[in-house]
Design an enzyme around this catalytic site. Structure first.
Site, PDB file in Angstrom:
ATOM      1  N   ASP A  31       0.870  -1.192   0.000  1.00 53.79           N
ATOM      2  CA  ASP A  31       0.000   0.000   0.000  1.00 53.79           C
ATOM      3  C   ASP A  31       0.902   1.236   0.000  1.00 53.79           C
ATOM      4  OD1 ASP A  31      -3.219   0.438   1.253  1.00 53.79           O
ATOM      5  OD2 ASP A  31      -1.875   2.159   0.987  1.00 53.79           O
ATOM      6  N   TYR A 181     -13.877   8.145 -12.048  1.00 56.51           N
ATOM      7  CA  TYR A 181     -13.456   6.987 -11.245  1.00 56.51           C
ATOM      8  C   TYR A 181     -14.089   5.698 -11.783  1.00 56.51           C
ATOM      9  CZ  TYR A 181     -14.442   3.308  -7.973  1.00 56.51           C
ATOM     10  OH  TYR A 181     -14.628   2.068  -7.454  1.00 56.51           O
ATOM     11  N   HIS A 182     -15.420   5.716 -11.948  1.00 53.19           N
ATOM     12  CA  HIS A 182     -16.083   4.490 -12.411  1.00 53.19           C
ATOM     13  C   HIS A 182     -15.557   4.103 -13.807  1.00 53.19           C
ATOM     14  CE1 HIS A 182     -19.077   5.616  -9.209  1.00 53.19           C
ATOM     15  NE2 HIS A 182     -19.134   4.309  -9.070  1.00 53.19           N
ATOM     16  N   LYS A 185     -12.444   1.969 -13.790  1.00 51.96           N
ATOM     17  CA  LYS A 185     -12.683   0.530 -13.561  1.00 51.96           C
ATOM     18  C   LYS A 185     -13.051  -0.170 -14.865  1.00 51.96           C
ATOM     19  CE  LYS A 185     -12.500   0.334  -8.951  1.00 51.96           C
ATOM     20  NZ  LYS A 185     -11.558  -0.485  -8.196  1.00 51.96           N
ATOM     21  N   ASN A 240     -23.354   4.344   4.878  1.00 55.61           N
ATOM     22  CA  ASN A 240     -22.480   4.690   6.009  1.00 55.61           C
ATOM     23  C   ASN A 240     -22.704   6.142   6.420  1.00 55.61           C
ATOM     24  OD1 ASN A 240     -21.344   2.146   6.080  1.00 55.61           O
ATOM     25  ND2 ASN A 240     -19.496   2.712   4.965  1.00 55.61           N
ATOM     26  N   ARG A 241     -22.791   7.032   5.427  1.00 55.75           N
ATOM     27  CA  ARG A 241     -23.013   8.454   5.738  1.00 55.75           C
ATOM     28  C   ARG A 241     -24.361   8.650   6.438  1.00 55.75           C
ATOM     29  NH1 ARG A 241     -20.828  13.055   3.138  1.00 55.75           N
ATOM     30  NH2 ARG A 241     -22.740  13.850   2.207  1.00 55.75           N
ATOM     31  N   VAL A 254     -30.073  13.166   1.023  1.00 59.39           N
ATOM     32  CA  VAL A 254     -30.492  12.432  -0.177  1.00 59.39           C
ATOM     33  C   VAL A 254     -30.295  13.361  -1.374  1.00 59.39           C
ATOM     34  CG1 VAL A 254     -32.480  11.440  -1.367  1.00 59.39           C
ATOM     35  CG2 VAL A 254     -32.146  11.025   1.089  1.00 59.39           C
TER      36      VAL A 254
HETATM   37  P1  NAD Z   1      -9.694   2.844   0.379  1.00 57.17           P
HETATM   38  O1  NAD Z   1      -9.370   4.137  -0.284  1.00 57.17           O
HETATM   39  O2  NAD Z   1     -10.071   2.865   1.811  1.00 57.17           O
HETATM   40  O3  NAD Z   1      -8.477   1.832   0.194  1.00 57.17           O
HETATM   41  C1  NAD Z   1      -7.675   1.779  -0.963  1.00 57.17           C
HETATM   42  C2  NAD Z   1      -6.229   1.574  -0.519  1.00 57.17           C
HETATM   43  O4  NAD Z   1      -5.401   1.492  -1.672  1.00 57.17           O
HETATM   44  C3  NAD Z   1      -5.715   2.738   0.335  1.00 57.17           C
HETATM   45  O5  NAD Z   1      -5.121   2.264   1.508  1.00 57.17           O
HETATM   46  C4  NAD Z   1      -4.715   3.432  -0.582  1.00 57.17           C
HETATM   47  O6  NAD Z   1      -3.650   4.027   0.155  1.00 57.17           O
HETATM   48  C5  NAD Z   1      -4.255   2.289  -1.474  1.00 57.17           C
HETATM   49  N1  NAD Z   1      -3.779   2.703  -2.803  1.00 57.17           N
HETATM   50  C6  NAD Z   1      -4.413   3.487  -3.706  1.00 57.17           C
HETATM   51  N2  NAD Z   1      -3.679   3.641  -4.808  1.00 57.17           N
HETATM   52  C7  NAD Z   1      -2.546   2.915  -4.619  1.00 57.17           C
HETATM   53  C8  NAD Z   1      -1.389   2.682  -5.393  1.00 57.17           C
HETATM   54  N3  NAD Z   1      -1.218   3.237  -6.597  1.00 57.17           N
HETATM   55  N4  NAD Z   1      -0.426   1.873  -4.898  1.00 57.17           N
HETATM   56  C9  NAD Z   1      -0.561   1.316  -3.662  1.00 57.17           C
HETATM   57  N5  NAD Z   1      -1.621   1.519  -2.871  1.00 57.17           N
HETATM   58  C10 NAD Z   1      -2.620   2.318  -3.350  1.00 57.17           C
HETATM   59  O7  NAD Z   1     -10.845   2.171  -0.507  1.00 57.17           O
HETATM   60  P2  NAD Z   1     -11.799   0.927  -0.170  1.00 57.17           P
HETATM   61  O8  NAD Z   1     -13.140   1.445   0.175  1.00 57.17           O
HETATM   62  O9  NAD Z   1     -11.117  -0.006   0.760  1.00 57.17           O
HETATM   63  O10 NAD Z   1     -11.922   0.261  -1.601  1.00 57.17           O
HETATM   64  C11 NAD Z   1     -11.018  -0.745  -2.019  1.00 57.17           C
HETATM   65  C12 NAD Z   1     -11.340  -1.163  -3.442  1.00 57.17           C
HETATM   66  O11 NAD Z   1     -12.671  -1.644  -3.515  1.00 57.17           O
HETATM   67  C13 NAD Z   1     -11.219  -0.025  -4.445  1.00 57.17           C
HETATM   68  O12 NAD Z   1     -10.652  -0.522  -5.645  1.00 57.17           O
HETATM   69  C14 NAD Z   1     -12.656   0.365  -4.706  1.00 57.17           C
HETATM   70  O13 NAD Z   1     -12.820   0.901  -5.979  1.00 57.17           O
HETATM   71  C15 NAD Z   1     -13.398  -0.949  -4.524  1.00 57.17           C
HETATM   72  N6  NAD Z   1     -14.797  -0.774  -4.096  1.00 57.17           N
HETATM   73  C16 NAD Z   1     -15.076  -0.156  -2.903  1.00 57.17           C
HETATM   74  C17 NAD Z   1     -16.416  -0.017  -2.523  1.00 57.17           C
HETATM   75  C18 NAD Z   1     -16.804   0.663  -1.226  1.00 57.17           C
HETATM   76  O14 NAD Z   1     -18.027   0.844  -0.990  1.00 57.17           O
HETATM   77  N7  NAD Z   1     -15.859   1.047  -0.366  1.00 57.17           N
HETATM   78  C19 NAD Z   1     -17.432  -0.506  -3.344  1.00 57.17           C
HETATM   79  C20 NAD Z   1     -17.094  -1.122  -4.551  1.00 57.17           C
HETATM   80  C21 NAD Z   1     -15.765  -1.251  -4.926  1.00 57.17           C
HETATM   81  N1  USQ Z   2     -25.648   9.852  -2.423  1.00 58.58           N
HETATM   82  C1  USQ Z   2     -26.613  10.573  -1.732  1.00 58.58           C
HETATM   83  N2  USQ Z   2     -26.237  11.171  -0.577  1.00 58.58           N
HETATM   84  C2  USQ Z   2     -24.990  11.092  -0.075  1.00 58.58           C
HETATM   85  C3  USQ Z   2     -24.015  10.348  -0.764  1.00 58.58           C
HETATM   86  C4  USQ Z   2     -24.384   9.747  -1.951  1.00 58.58           C
HETATM   87  O1  USQ Z   2     -27.767  10.669  -2.144  1.00 58.58           O
HETATM   88  O2  USQ Z   2     -24.745  11.689   0.977  1.00 58.58           O
HETATM   89  C5  USQ Z   2     -26.036   9.149  -3.666  1.00 58.58           C
HETATM   90  C6  USQ Z   2     -25.200   9.428  -4.895  1.00 58.58           C
HETATM   91  O3  USQ Z   2     -25.669  10.550  -5.622  1.00 58.58           O
HETATM   92  C7  USQ Z   2     -25.378   8.124  -5.673  1.00 58.58           C
HETATM   93  C8  USQ Z   2     -25.506   7.069  -4.568  1.00 58.58           C
HETATM   94  O4  USQ Z   2     -25.868   7.776  -3.385  1.00 58.58           O
HETATM   95  O5  USQ Z   2     -26.575   8.140  -6.384  1.00 58.58           O
HETATM   96  C9  USQ Z   2     -24.252   6.287  -4.292  1.00 58.58           C
HETATM   97  O6  USQ Z   2     -23.194   7.180  -3.982  1.00 58.58           O
HETATM   98  P1  USQ Z   2     -21.970   6.683  -3.061  1.00 58.58           P
HETATM   99  O7  USQ Z   2     -21.093   7.850  -2.787  1.00 58.58           O
HETATM  100  O8  USQ Z   2     -22.484   5.910  -1.909  1.00 58.58           O
HETATM  101  O9  USQ Z   2     -21.297   5.604  -4.020  1.00 58.58           O
HETATM  102  P2  USQ Z   2     -20.434   5.762  -5.336  1.00 58.58           P
HETATM  103  O10 USQ Z   2     -20.050   7.151  -5.600  1.00 58.58           O
HETATM  104  O11 USQ Z   2     -21.118   5.026  -6.426  1.00 58.58           O
HETATM  105  O12 USQ Z   2     -19.101   4.996  -4.949  1.00 58.58           O
HETATM  106  C10 USQ Z   2     -19.004   3.985  -3.938  1.00 58.58           C
HETATM  107  C11 USQ Z   2     -17.526   3.751  -3.669  1.00 58.58           C
HETATM  108  C12 USQ Z   2     -16.880   3.238  -4.962  1.00 58.58           C
HETATM  109  C13 USQ Z   2     -17.613   2.018  -5.445  1.00 58.58           C
HETATM  110  C14 USQ Z   2     -19.105   2.288  -5.613  1.00 58.58           C
HETATM  111  C15 USQ Z   2     -19.908   1.028  -5.878  1.00 58.58           C
HETATM  112  O13 USQ Z   2     -16.894   4.957  -3.246  1.00 58.58           O
HETATM  113  O14 USQ Z   2     -15.519   2.917  -4.691  1.00 58.58           O
HETATM  114  O15 USQ Z   2     -17.090   1.608  -6.693  1.00 58.58           O
HETATM  115  O16 USQ Z   2     -19.626   2.804  -4.373  1.00 58.58           O
HETATM  116  S1  USQ Z   2     -21.236   1.335  -6.991  1.00 58.58           S
HETATM  117  O17 USQ Z   2     -22.031   2.450  -6.475  1.00 58.58           O
HETATM  118  O18 USQ Z   2     -21.992   0.111  -7.085  1.00 58.58           O
HETATM  119  O19 USQ Z   2     -20.629   1.721  -8.253  1.00 58.58           O
END
Ligand code: NAD
Ligand code: USQ
Length: 397
Positions: A31, A181-182, A185, A240-241, A254
């Site tokens: 990391d 970001y999306h 991916k 979570n928020r 919302v």
């Molecule tokens: P996070 O930001 O808490 O953790 C990501 C970690 O990766 C961090 O510790 C960061 O320091 C490290 N990192 C980032 N870029 C790096 C690099 N270039 N080299 C080495 N380390 C690096 O995020 P998270 O919520 O734990 O998410 C982890 C993964 O899961 C992400 O790829 C995210 O897109 C995916 N994901 C998360 C959610 C969610 O709801 N949290 C949902 C769907 C997908």
């Molecule tokens: N939203 C609200 N209120 C808030 C925060 C968000 O209404 O306070 C709405 C957003 O507009 C969106 C939805 O909730 O319509 C989801 O937003 P989010 O911030 O919970 O999720 P998102 O931006 O999509 O990203 C998160 C993670 C990302 C992961 C993704 C999964 O940060 O890493 O890829 O969830 S998914 O949504 O299935 O693409």
């Protein structure tokens, strides 16, 4: 197994590392700590205090007797990531190491470029390191349900059968993401699928929904083992928020009409899914996609559930409709398949009143540390001048 966890210091990666270590796997974390740097630069912080990576690993050794190895390094630095593959010889790699916030990626051009370079180049380096040093290693890559967007037909798991002018084929499901970001991916998915085809790499792309929850059997063993608890407008995610907002009687934010529907998954299920994917690896040359979510909800449904549970514990929760800072469909069809992980043995922890109450109660224990200013969304998809980041946060031109 020898399992390399890229991004193992993050919200999911740390919980995953503990879980796999507790199951007897040999875990190695890589990391670059960029997530912690972002907090330091912008005065954000995890609501639950988190120990440094060094302290976490030491605490885990004391408590469990198990060693987690780690190295600070960046996936975009090929020599650094290659050295770990060469030395550790992982049998599976779980790749969490990306910039994962949609709002972050929409702050301005610099942050969009950083997100895509960090994610796409990092993943490409991982693919080359697998090819060069551990060709049999199974890549378990975190994708996102957001790759699909919100099409007006059912969402399948990665692929869809298309009939066109008398012929048919099974093709990658169309992608219509809603942020840079999306999109990163989506670019990763294409590169991974291509490398599976040309080099015979085995990979599972996990299109994960929004994760909620902060506790697992391991993280609760000691405060030093806690994982991140983000509620700010950049890294905090919807459910979570909402729970954290409810704990301080802050109106649940919302965005827009609130009919946006997404897939959700409990943190405990998210880490179990990855264990299941590792236990039944993809075949040589196989690129497979699982939709890693267990339920779908609209924002209004979620907000109503949180309000109800918060009121039951004596809080004055309510929701407000905030002008949507994002460009996204606010009313749409949504029905996403998610059977492949269930077929492998996942027994989901579904969202219930008691789950929500425990999330709200956990937030209550930390509520004096909540900074309401961090909740307000200032990153707007429509403008190129956003307010959240006005310092140099290490993102280079
Ligand atoms: P996070 O930001 O808490 O953790 C990501 C970690 O990766 C961090 O510790 C960061 O320091 C490290 N990192 C980032 N870029 C790096 C690099 N270039 N080299 C080495 N380390 C690096 O995020 P998270 O919520 O734990 O998410 C982890 C993964 O899961 C992400 O790829 C995210 O897109 C995916 N994901 C998360 C959610 C969610 O709801 N949290 C949902 C769907 C997908
Ligand atoms: N939203 C609200 N209120 C808030 C925060 C968000 O209404 O306070 C709405 C957003 O507009 C969106 C939805 O909730 O319509 C989801 O937003 P989010 O911030 O919970 O999720 P998102 O931006 O999509 O990203 C998160 C993670 C990302 C992961 C993704 C999964 O940060 O890493 O890829 O969830 S998914 O949504 O299935 O693409």
């Amino acid at each position: 197994m020898r399992i390399l966890i890229l991004g193992g210091d993050g919200y999911l990666g740390w919980a995953q590392s503990l879980y796999l270590s507790s199951k007897g796997h040999d875990v190695f974390i890589f990391d670059n700590l960029m997530r912690r740097h972002f907090d330091l630069e912008h005065n954000f912080s995890s609501l639950l205090p988190i120990a440094t990576l060094q302290e976490r690993v030491k605490a885990w050794k004391e408590i469990s007797g198990r060693q987690i190895q780690f190295r600070i390094g960046d996936t975009t630095d090929y020599e650094a990531i290659a050295a770990v593959f060469r030395e550790f010889q992982p049998e599976a790699v779980v790749h969490f190491a990306e910039q994962r916030s949609a709002p972050y990626s929409m702050i301005d051009r610099k942050h969009a470029v950083f997100t895509q370079v960090n994610n796409v180049v990092g993943t490409l380096n991982v693919l080359y390191a697998i090819k060069e040093f551990t060709p049999a290693c199974h890549l378990v890559k975190l994708g996102t349900m957001g790759e699909y967007g919100t099409p007006n037909i059912d969402i399948e798991e990665g692929f869809i059968e298309i009939h066109h002018k008398g012929r048919s084929d099974i093709l990658p499901y169309p992608k219509q993401p809603n942020s840079f970001y999306h999109l990163s991916k989506v670019h990763d998915s294409h590169n991974i699928m291509f490398c599976c085809k040309i080099w015979g790499i085995r990979s599972t792309d996990l299109n994960q929904g929004i994760v909620y929850g902060f506790e697992t059997d391991e993280t609760v063993l000691d405060p030093r083992l806690a994982t991140r608890m983000d509620y700010d407008q950049v890294y905090g995610t919807a459910l979570n928020r909402f729970c954290i907002q409810a704990s301080v009687d802050y109106p649940l934010t919302v965005y827009g009409q609130g009919q946006q529907t997404r897939g959700y998954i409990n943190l405990r299920d998210a880490i179990r899914c990855i264990e299941l994917a590792i236990a039944s690896p993809a075949q040589e040359g196989e690129y497979r996609v699982f939709n890693q979510m267990t339920e779908q909800f609209s924002l209004i449904e979620l907000a109503e559930m949180v309000v109800k549970q918060a009121q039951e514990v004596g809080l004055h929760a309510r929701m407000v409709h905030v002008a949507n800072p994002r460009v996204e469909a606010e009313e749409h069809y949504y029905n996403a398949a998610h059977t492949r992980l269930i077929d492998l043995g996942l027994e989901p922890h579904l969202l219930s009143g008691s789950v929500l109450q425990s999330l709200i109660n956990l937030a209550i224990t930390q509520r004096e540390h909540i900074d309401p200013e961090l909740i307000v969304p200032t990153v707007n998809w429509r403008t190129t001048k956003n307010e959240v980041v006005h310092t140099n946060d290490g993102v280079s031109e």
